[in-house]
Scaffold this motif. Structure first.
Motif, short mmCIF file in Angstrom:
data_model
loop_
_atom_site.label_atom_id
_atom_site.label_comp_id
_atom_site.label_asym_id
_atom_site.label_seq_id
_atom_site.Cartn_x
_atom_site.Cartn_y
_atom_site.Cartn_z
N GLY A 1 3.38 2.77 9.58
CA GLY A 1 3.40 1.52 8.79
C GLY A 1 4.75 0.82 8.75
N LEU A 2 5.81 1.57 8.45
CA LEU A 2 7.12 0.92 8.31
C LEU A 2 7.70 0.48 9.65
CD1 LEU A 2 8.93 2.95 5.47
CD2 LEU A 2 7.91 0.68 5.35
N SER A 3 7.34 1.23 10.71
CA SER A 3 7.85 0.80 12.03
C SER A 3 7.25 -0.56 12.38
CB SER A 3 7.53 1.84 13.11
OG SER A 3 6.15 1.87 13.36
N THR B 1 0.84 -1.22 0.00
CA THR B 1 0.00 0.00 0.00
C THR B 1 0.87 1.26 0.00
OG1 THR B 1 -0.25 -0.26 2.36
CG2 THR B 1 -2.11 -0.96 1.04
N ASN B 2 2.03 1.19 0.64
CA ASN B 2 2.96 2.34 0.57
C ASN B 2 3.38 2.58 -0.87
OD1 ASN B 2 3.01 3.10 3.19
ND2 ASN B 2 5.05 2.31 3.66
N GLY B 3 3.72 1.47 -1.59
CA GLY B 3 4.13 1.59 -3.00
C GLY B 3 3.03 2.24 -3.82
N LYS C 1 0.57 4.17 -2.52
CA LYS C 1 0.34 5.53 -1.98
C LYS C 1 1.38 6.52 -2.50
CE LYS C 1 0.59 5.83 2.57
NZ LYS C 1 0.19 5.62 3.97
N TYR C 2 2.62 6.07 -2.54
CA TYR C 2 3.69 7.00 -2.93
C TYR C 2 4.06 6.83 -4.42
CZ TYR C 2 3.77 7.72 2.06
OH TYR C 2 3.39 8.02 3.34
N ARG C 3 3.03 6.61 -5.25
CA ARG C 3 3.25 6.48 -6.70
C ARG C 3 3.61 7.84 -7.28
NH1 ARG C 3 -1.87 6.56 -5.24
NH2 ARG C 3 -3.31 8.02 -6.21
P1 ADP Z 1 3.04 6.43 6.43
O1 ADP Z 1 1.87 6.01 7.20
O2 ADP Z 1 3.36 7.87 6.55
O3 ADP Z 1 3.10 5.89 5.06
P2 ADP Z 1 5.25 4.66 6.88
O4 ADP Z 1 5.91 4.29 8.15
O5 ADP Z 1 4.64 3.57 6.10
O6 ADP Z 1 4.21 5.77 7.26
O7 ADP Z 1 6.32 5.36 6.00
C1 ADP Z 1 7.17 6.36 6.52
C2 ADP Z 1 7.59 7.33 5.46
O8 ADP Z 1 8.39 6.67 4.49
C3 ADP Z 1 6.46 7.88 4.68
O9 ADP Z 1 6.05 9.11 5.23
C4 ADP Z 1 6.98 8.05 3.28
O10 ADP Z 1 7.44 9.35 3.10
C5 ADP Z 1 8.14 7.11 3.19
N1 ADP Z 1 7.80 5.95 2.35
C6 ADP Z 1 7.40 4.77 2.73
N2 ADP Z 1 7.23 3.91 1.70
C7 ADP Z 1 7.54 4.62 0.62
C8 ADP Z 1 7.57 4.33 -0.79
N3 ADP Z 1 7.25 3.12 -1.25
N4 ADP Z 1 7.94 5.30 -1.64
C9 ADP Z 1 8.30 6.50 -1.18
N5 ADP Z 1 8.29 6.86 0.12
C10 ADP Z 1 7.91 5.92 1.01
#
Ligand code: ADP
Length: 457
Positions: free
Chosen positions: A421-423, A357-359, A361-363
């Protein structure tokens, strides 16, 4: 086993040590006395026998007449010598006045005669001569002469030993006290940490690398972990409060402003929409926090089982494809078949959903976007999620796995981006004994790699 209630280790060590010391001393002392008295006995018998034997050299018959040399010594080396005729008549020497009564002559045997004050050792030998006549020589040895030295030593020891024992016990007590001094120091330091609740303090370690050094080291490591956990919790609470405070402040300001004005219906609607947006944001945060809390609180009791990770990956891809399509992102996959893993299925699913979903979201808005999930197995199980999205700047890359870290601080409310999410991805990977890393080229895309060790139950 000696039991002592409420007594310190110092006291117990001193007590055990003293008891052992007293026992050893008694055993050694008794063994010494026993051996010494035996030795005295052996030496006495040997002396008497030799003196009696050699005295025959000074006695002989010449022309039927008994001749005793002038140098016949009736008292030699503590032995009183008596010469008797064949019929038992005393010819030479005199019986010591303290010697108790008459004792029959008995050739070649040792007789020990005791009275109240003395012990006498008596040894007789008979020699017959060519003329058919014979004589007896008796040796009488006052054992107390020799024993007296032994008694003197024993008496000395009776006085000296208690003094030595006392000195050893006092010295032992001092040594124990000194040896346990670091323990008292550690206790004092631990109490001061406890009373002041100051986790930044550490226990003293001393200079010698002994068991107490190791104990302090272990306790210090534990305090450090507690301190880190405590600080992390503190930081987390303050971040959560901050994140919750922002939308609530917006809602309050919006309400106050709207209530003070005479607004049109359209203005009220606009205001309510703004409030709704903030509520959604708050709700989204609370949901994420609940998810984290549920995930992390399962902590040690994560439900691990062996399952087919390939099948899980396929199903995640098919479930998220629709959502990706809606956002104009192609979801691709390269999943090696039949990779089984021993892990918590729900947690691994959450981890991969967060990355995909991050991939999405950050398209990147200005190119055809894709997100690709790959699953391979070599020495370890490797999951990668790659995209050609907006990418991450080098300076942000080291922080993205921290809780509440957002690259774009303004981005939050609408898409529920709180930097959590990433944490969670990191926590899940590490809980399974694995790791996660990220590579990214700003403006080009990112690649997240999760490595999980091959484990079986
Ligand atoms: P968030 O809920 O803000 O997405 P995450 O912990 O998942 O929190 O991600 C932390 C930060 O890392 C995000 O704010 C984003 O800027 C960056 N990030 C995460 N995944 C990606 C990605 N696939 N492409 C670009 N930036 C990313």
């Amino acid at each position: 086993m000696i039991r002592m209630k409420n007594s310190s280790i110092k006291k117990r060590v001193t007590l055990y040590y003293s008891v052992v010391l007293i026992l050893i001393t008694l055993i050694v002392f008794s063994a010494f006395l026993l051996t010494a008295s035996r030795q005295v006995n052996v030496v006495s018998r040997d002396t008497v026998m030799k003196v009696v034997q050699s005295s025959f050299e000074d006695v002989d018959y010449e022309n039927q007449v008994l001749e005793i040399d002038n140098d016949f010594d009736i008292y030699h080396k503590g032995v009183t010598l008596l010469v008797y005729s064949e019929t038992g008549q005393l010819i030479k020497g005199s019986v010591p006045s303290e010697f108790p009564g008459y004792t029959p002559l008995s050739a070649g045997t040792y007789q020990e005669i005791e009275d109240e004050d003395d012990t006498w050792l008596v040894y007789d030998l008979f020699n017959s001569y060519d003329n058919g006549q014979g004589i007896w020589i008796r040796g009488i040895y006052d054992m107390d002469n020799t024993m007296r030295t032994l008694y003197a030593v024993r008496g000395g020891m009776f006085i000296l030993l208690p003094i030595l024992l006392l000195a050893a016990i006092i010295a032992g007590r001092r040594i124990t006290k000194r040896a346990f001094e670091p323990v008292s120091e550690i206790t004092r330091a631990a109490n001061s940490i406890n009373n002041g609740s100051d986790l930044s303090k550490r226990l003293p370690q001393g200079e010698t690398k002994d068991e107490l050094y190791e104990l302090s080291q272990t306790l210090n490591d534990m305090i450090e972990r507690l301190e880190n956990a405590f600080l992390a919790e503190k930081e987390f609470s303050s971040d959560v409060s901050h994140e919750l405070k922002t939308p609530i402040s917006v809602i309050l300001t919006e309400c106050e402003y709207t209530l003070q004005q005479n607004c049109s219906v359209a203005e009220y609607k606009e205001s309510l929409e703004s409030i709704q947006k903030q509520c959604k944001r708050t709700m989204s945060l609370i949901q994420q926090l609940l998810q984290i809390s549920r995930t992390i609180n399962r902590g040690e009791a994560i439900e691990q089982e062996t399952f087919d990770l390939s099948i899980l990956c396929e199903s995640i891809v098919s479930e998220l494809s629709l959502m990706a399509d809606e956002k104009g992102v192609t979801l691709q996959s390269a999943i090696a078949p039949e990779i089984s893993v021993y892990a918590d299925e729900t947690l691994l699913m959450r981890m991969m959903i967060n990355l995909i979903t991050n991939g999405i979201k950050y398209r990147s808005p200005d190119k055809e976007s894709f997100v690709k999930l790959t699953l391979t197995r070599g020495e370890n199980i490797v999951i990668t999620v790659e995209d050609n999205g907006i990418g991450i700047k080098k300076e942000d890359l080291p922080n993205i796995f921290n809780r509440f870290y957002k690259v774009d601080k303004a981005r939050t409310a609408e898409d529920g981006s709180f930097g959590l999410g990433l944490s969670m991805v990191k926590w899940i990977a590490e809980t399974h004994g694995g790791s996660v890393s990220a590579e990214s080229e700003f403006g080009q895309g990112s690649k997240f790699t999760v490595v999980l060790p091959k484990r079986t139950n």
